[in-house]
Motif scaffolding. Structure first.
Motif, PDB file in Angstrom:
ATOM      1  N   HIS A 155     -17.025 -17.368 -14.031  1.00 51.27           N
ATOM      2  CA  HIS A 155     -16.885 -16.586 -15.256  1.00 51.27           C
ATOM      3  C   HIS A 155     -15.469 -16.035 -15.343  1.00 51.27           C
ATOM      4  CE1 HIS A 155     -21.515 -15.858 -15.370  1.00 51.27           C
ATOM      5  NE2 HIS A 155     -21.178 -16.980 -15.981  1.00 51.27           N
ATOM      6  N   GLN A 156     -15.022 -15.757 -16.577  1.00 51.75           N
ATOM      7  CA  GLN A 156     -13.632 -15.393 -16.791  1.00 51.75           C
ATOM      8  C   GLN A 156     -13.500 -14.076 -17.558  1.00 51.75           C
ATOM      9  OE1 GLN A 156     -12.547 -19.393 -18.588  1.00 51.75           O
ATOM     10  NE2 GLN A 156     -10.893 -19.230 -17.087  1.00 51.75           N
ATOM     11  N   ARG A 157     -12.284 -13.566 -17.558  1.00 50.17           N
ATOM     12  CA  ARG A 157     -11.925 -12.399 -18.377  1.00 50.17           C
ATOM     13  C   ARG A 157     -10.801 -12.844 -19.303  1.00 50.17           C
ATOM     14  NH1 ARG A 157      -9.899  -6.865 -15.580  1.00 50.17           N
ATOM     15  NH2 ARG A 157      -8.339  -8.313 -14.781  1.00 50.17           N
ATOM     16  N   GLY A 158     -11.145 -13.673 -20.267  1.00 50.74           N
ATOM     17  CA  GLY A 158     -10.109 -14.253 -21.121  1.00 50.74           C
ATOM     18  C   GLY A 158      -9.670 -13.360 -22.254  1.00 50.74           C
ATOM     19  N   THR A 159     -10.512 -12.418 -22.678  1.00 47.40           N
ATOM     20  CA  THR A 159     -10.157 -11.531 -23.789  1.00 47.40           C
ATOM     21  C   THR A 159      -9.172 -10.474 -23.310  1.00 47.40           C
ATOM     22  OG1 THR A 159     -12.348 -11.858 -24.763  1.00 47.40           O
ATOM     23  CG2 THR A 159     -11.063  -9.976 -25.535  1.00 47.40           C
ATOM     24  N   ASN A 160      -8.076 -10.324 -24.020  1.00 48.84           N
ATOM     25  CA  ASN A 160      -7.053  -9.350 -23.622  1.00 48.84           C
ATOM     26  C   ASN A 160      -7.624  -7.940 -23.581  1.00 48.84           C
ATOM     27  OD1 ASN A 160      -5.043 -11.237 -23.344  1.00 48.84           O
ATOM     28  ND2 ASN A 160      -4.312 -11.030 -25.444  1.00 48.84           N
ATOM     29  N   VAL A 161      -7.118  -7.161 -22.638  1.00 43.45           N
ATOM     30  CA  VAL A 161      -7.578  -5.781 -22.439  1.00 43.45           C
ATOM     31  C   VAL A 161      -6.357  -4.870 -22.504  1.00 43.45           C
ATOM     32  CG1 VAL A 161      -8.816  -4.190 -20.932  1.00 43.45           C
ATOM     33  CG2 VAL A 161      -9.433  -6.625 -20.945  1.00 43.45           C
ATOM     34  N   SER A 162      -6.439  -3.815 -23.332  1.00 41.46           N
ATOM     35  CA  SER A 162      -5.331  -2.874 -23.437  1.00 41.46           C
ATOM     36  C   SER A 162      -5.403  -1.856 -22.312  1.00 41.46           C
ATOM     37  CB  SER A 162      -5.355  -2.168 -24.789  1.00 41.46           C
ATOM     38  OG  SER A 162      -6.452  -1.268 -24.853  1.00 41.46           O
ATOM     39  N   ILE A 163      -4.273  -1.150 -22.085  1.00 37.98           N
ATOM     40  CA  ILE A 163      -4.256  -0.111 -21.061  1.00 37.98           C
ATOM     41  C   ILE A 163      -5.312   0.943 -21.369  1.00 37.98           C
ATOM     42  CG2 ILE A 163      -2.882   1.757 -20.068  1.00 37.98           C
ATOM     43  CD1 ILE A 163      -0.413   0.013 -20.398  1.00 37.98           C
ATOM     44  N   ARG A 164      -5.435   1.319 -22.639  1.00 35.09           N
ATOM     45  CA  ARG A 164      -6.404   2.359 -22.964  1.00 35.09           C
ATOM     46  C   ARG A 164      -7.837   1.847 -22.869  1.00 35.09           C
ATOM     47  NH1 ARG A 164      -6.295   3.884 -29.351  1.00 35.09           N
ATOM     48  NH2 ARG A 164      -6.829   1.848 -30.230  1.00 35.09           N
ATOM     49  N   ASP A 165      -8.047   0.520 -23.002  1.00 35.87           N
ATOM     50  CA  ASP A 165      -9.378  -0.026 -22.715  1.00 35.87           C
ATOM     51  C   ASP A 165      -9.716   0.147 -21.236  1.00 35.87           C
ATOM     52  OD1 ASP A 165      -9.777  -0.790 -25.316  1.00 35.87           O
ATOM     53  OD2 ASP A 165      -9.393  -2.925 -24.977  1.00 35.87           O
ATOM     54  N   PHE A 166      -8.750  -0.137 -20.360  1.00 35.58           N
ATOM     55  CA  PHE A 166      -8.974   0.073 -18.927  1.00 35.58           C
ATOM     56  C   PHE A 166      -9.300   1.543 -18.649  1.00 35.58           C
ATOM     57  CE2 PHE A 166      -6.372  -3.850 -18.464  1.00 35.58           C
ATOM     58  CZ  PHE A 166      -7.224  -4.570 -17.625  1.00 35.58           C
TER      59      PHE A 166
END
Length: 918
Positions: free
Chosen positions: A312-323
């Motif tokens: 499985h992957q984490r292909g969708t971009n994640v913003s700093i504020r999402d983290f």
């Protein structure tokens, strides 16, 4: 943290004291000449020395100890120590230190001979340190290298050399090129098994030593694998690591029989939950080799290597504020916006699966004492792809799960879900996805089919675009985008030694077919899927075709990948052929001076066939593009300790497949041009047993690049114009240092330093064309002096290895600075002459720690190894996918705008392995 480092160094800095000494001399067995610079080491210790100009040595040892004598280009010998001993080493052209080379088609850079910057990673380093890390990460200690895990799924890593990405770095496995023939990339998930079968790595930075016309802009990474080993025996090993990672491996070598046959086999299985949430995976590695040496003139080796896997992957971009907003308190580097559950089990819309077996037949023929022919034939049939969402699910707020771009900043999950409420019905409180609700929404919002295809009346049918006759396009299903291929090739090299000259002539042939299509994988509760997009159906296209559950494929590397089954959305082939010839002339004075000049020319042909979209032009014309290179250099051994070298070269590099056929069409780009690379390098080396150092200065210009950008038509804002930028250049200058210090018999210190100055060289002008290809004006990119992103331009490393009998402990500290965000120079920001350039990311430093204990078990050797990576659990950004600069009042993390989409590196991880040899 510093006091821990000082304490660690202080604890390991107490040497053992030896009183006895052994004297001896080392010779070349063929010439009987002394061998200066040969290494002499007491077995299983770091007590050692090197021979002087007369091949003589003195070592702290006692009579009866076992001494290991080694020298580059010679077979290593183990001898019993005695006073006044003489050792004669046999030359072996197939040896590179500890690394066994499977064929003479492999071009090896040799210390103090080949005029290139080179670093070698031994089998022992790979087996000890890789653990559950990604394969490219073992090269992070090499000057000029920068490897990251990217999004964090198993095998989703990447590496760059001297600031050039994988498209512009050549990767060879046993001398065979493995960069994708269409896009030039290397997918490390396809090569997971290299951690089990690699017998060494040689990183040739810059132009490299290979004769093949490969994309050696940043350098060449040559990976060697096991062969049909001639020493009988085997091993079993078990590795465990963080987040449920386990790997079990077994191997066996029959040894060389009296009839000249030998065989080796390896099988391993791994699985893990993944450090990042919802990135579980598993895979098998399989390897087999059969060797046959009928006489001194011929040697054959047939091998098969593969590593089928899914993850499985984490292909969708994640913003700093999402983290920050999801997961645990603070920055949670494990957060994955793709993950969730379905039927009580982990589920992810993005899942990679691939199996790429590589079969190789090598034949080495010593035609005479000074003439040889080496030939390698290989073939690969890669099957697999990656899954993802399909359907206009964003039309239905209950399943509108994924952010989309828009405005000054791309929309992140915080704006999409927390602030906008999109997808709230199908996301849990922690932000993970309830895929059971997606199934329920798909079914509850879809009415029965009532169209002309009567067999499907009443069934729940979804689609991506079609929305008549009860078909619902506001649904979410999982499709699989497939990128399979058949690849065959052959390399042959004829080599002759004439007095002090070595002459070689080689050919390089490749034939590649890439299969690109989409198939259904999971209907997510629906009964069928309405597939349009296939213009080849003629009148049937108005009705489309409905695919049912039996038309789906499994997202598994060992099942039918649908290459002969029904397809959706697109279906096309990429046809690439390659014919190359190369030659080399090398001069070797014997001990002081070597010089080499190499050249090659290649023809790459491109053709595209489209079975769905390009009616009337289904098969494109064939486009042939010539390319080539010329490079040369010289090495001068000032003494048995000092050497200097220089090299220079020019490469004309053919474009990638998508540049030939832009816009996924079958029309050949009329403005096609080769990229041009020029490079020059100077180097200095000093070697002794106590201290080695290599220093390199380089300057590489990557120019004549073609960049295309779509912008609003200045004469008609309702239409788009195309800006075509020619002759885009960037220059990479830098200095690299690599050193080893042995202050005591038990302690070794390793250090590397890379300092780069990589930037664009100018502003670039473009010609604007309207939709009808009429010239309508000009445009400018303001990039003069802008730093190149996506790789650190300053990296320092310091490592220590201390041995005490059967126990050893090692640690390393790596400091990264001058790391800039990844970006495209066609971003809107660079149309502004006052743009802020590339975004500089925060520097970071990481500490790794490892220990090995060797012991006897039932009369056989065994070892226990433990690694801890990122010992102090440092939080750091390894790369950024956006280039947003913070202004006054913006929310930031360590000075970085928190709307940037970044990948945080992994926190503390660990692994432990037990290996038994028999």
């Amino acid at each position: 943290m510093k006091r821990y480092l000082f304490l660690f160094i202080a604890l390991i800095a107490f040497p053992l004291i030896s009183t006895a000494q052994i004297n001896g001399q080392v010779f070349d067995a063929e010439t009987n000449q002394p061998l200066p610079g040969a290494n002499v080491v007491v077995e299983d210790t770091q007590t050692g020395t090197s021979t002087d100009a007369e091949g003589e040595f003195t070592i702290d040892a006692e009579e009866g100890d076992v001494l290991v004598i080694s020298f580059v280009g010679y077979n290593t010998q183990e001898v019993t120590a005695e006073q006044g001993m003489e050792i004669f080493l046999q030359p072996d052209e197939e040896m590179l230190g500890e690394i066994v080379v499977s064929s003479n088609v492999i071009d090896i850079a040799r210390a103090r001979e080949t005029p290139v910057a080179v670093s070698t990673i031994t089998p022992a380093e790979i087996s000890q340190e890789i653990g559950n890390q990604e394969f490219p990460e073992i090269m992070n200690k090499t000057p000029g290298a920068y490897a990251t895990k990217q999004s964090g799924g198993y095998g989703d890593s990447r590496i760059s050399l001297r600031g050039f990405d994988q498209n512009n770095t050549a990767f060879l496995i046993n001398g065979q090129p493995v960069n994708d023939m269409e896009n030039g990339w290397v997918y490390w998930s396809n090569w997971q098994g290299l951690t089990d079968v690699a017998s060494g790595i040689q990183i040739q930075r810059g132009l490299g030593a290979t004769n093949l016309a490969v994309p050696s802009v940043g350098g060449t990474i040559s990976i060697f694998t096991k062969t049909a080993e001639q020493e009988k025996g085997g091993s079993v090993s078990q590795l465990v690591g963080n987040d449920g990672y386990t790997k079990t491996a077994a191997s066996y070598n029959t040894g060389l029989g009296d009839n000249g046959w030998s065989a080796s086999f390896l099988l391993s299985y791994w699985q893990g939950n993944g450090y990042v949430n919802n990135t579980s995976g598993e895979g098998w590695t399989y390897f087999g080799a059969v060797g046959y040496d009928p006489n001194d003139s011929h040697s054959f080796n047939l091998s098969v290597l593969g590593a089928g896997q899914w993850h499985h992957q984490r292909g969708t971009n994640v913003s700093i504020r999402d983290f920050q907003n999801f997961g645990d308190d603070g920055i949670d580097p494990r957060w994955n916006s793709n993950g969730g559950t379905l039927n009580g089990e982990a589920f992810n819309m993005e899942r990679n699966f691939y199996n790429k077996p590589l079969a190789t037949l090598n034949w080495d023929w010593n035609i005479s004492d000074n003439v040889s022919l080496a030939t390698s034939l290989y073939g690969s049939a890669g099957r697999g792809g990656g899954t993802g969402p399909r359907g206009n699910n964003y039309f239905n707020s209950a399943i509108d799960l994924y952010p989309f771009g828009g405005g000054q900043y791309q929309e992140d999950l915080t704006a999409h879900y927390l602030e906008g409420g999109d997808g709230a019905a199908s996301r849990k409180e922690d932000g993970s996805i309830n895929f059971d609700n997606v199934v329920d929404v798909n079914r509850s919002t879809t009415s029965g089919y009532n169209g002309a295809l009567g067999a499907y009346n009443g069934q729940l049918i979804g689609s991506h675009g079609y929305s008549e006759n009860g078909v619902n396009n506001a649904v979410l299903v999982r499709r699989a985008s497939m990128n399979s291929h058949n690849w065959f090739g052959g390399i042959s090299k004829l080599e002759a030694e004439v007095d002090k000259f070595t002459l070689s002539l080689g050919v390089d042939l490749r034939k590649y077919t890439g299969y690109h299509y989409r198939a259904l994988n999971n209907l997510m509760g629906l009964d069928g899927y309405f597939s349009g997009g296939d213009d080849s159906n003629g009148n049937q296209n108005s009705l489309g075709k409905i695919l049912e559950s039996e038309n789906t494929i499994e997202a598994s590397p060992f099942h039918d990948t649908g290459i002969s089954g029904p397809k959706i959305d697109y279906y096309n082939l990429g046809l690439v052929n390659w014919q190359g010839v190369n030659g080399m002339v090398e001069y070797d004075s014997g001990d002081m001076f070597t010089a080499v000049i190499q050249g090659g020319v290649s023809n790459q042909s491109y053709q595209r066939e489209d079975f769905f979209d390009q009616q009337g032009n289904a098969l494109s014309e064939k486009k042939n593009v010539l390319g080539g290179y010329v490079k040369g250099g010289a090495n001068f051994n000032i003494s048995d300790r000092h050497n200097v070298f220089a090299n220079a070269g020019f490469i004309s590099k053919q474009p990638l497949f998508d540049a030939v056929f832009p816009g996924f069409a079958n029309d050949i780009n009329p403005d096609l041009q080769n990229e041009q690379i020029t490079s020059i390098e100077l180097g200095y080396g000093y070697t002794s047993y106590a201290f080695d150092v290599n220093v390199n200065l380089y300057s590489t210009v990557w120019g004549n690049r073609f960049v295309e950008r779509t912008i609003p038509d200045p004469n008609n804002p309702n239409q788009d114009a195309t800006a075509q930028f020619d002759d885009v250049d960037q220059r990479h200058n830098g200095i690299e240092v690599e050193t080893t210090v042995r202050p005591t018999n038990n302690l070794r210190l390793d250090g590397t330093l890379s300092v780069g100055d990589w930037k664009y060289t100018n502003n670039f002008n473009a010609t604007l064309f309207d939709e009808d290809r009429n010239e309508i004006g000009t445009s400018t990119l303001y990039t003069d002096g802008v730093k190149v992103g996506d790789a650190a331009q300053f990296v320092g490393y310091l490592g220590a290895d201390y041995r005490l009998g059967d126990w050893s402990i090692d640690a390393g500290y790596r400091y990264v600075d001058n790391l800039y965000a990844n970006y495209s120079i066609t971003d809107d920001a660079f149309a502004d002459p006052d743009n802020e350039g590339a975004l500089k990311l925060p520097s970071y430093g990481l500490v790794d720690l490892g220990s090995t204990f060797r012991f006897d078990f039932f009369g056989q050797s065994a070892s226990l190894r433990v690694n801890v990576n990122n010992l102090f659990d440092t939080t750091y950004i390894s790369e950024s996918e956006t280039n947003y600069h913070a202004a006054s009042g913006d929310e930031t993390w360590n000075g970085i705008h928190n709307r940037n989409f970044v990948w945080f590196g992994f926190g503390r991880t660990w692994n432990a392995s037990l290996k038994y040899n028999f």
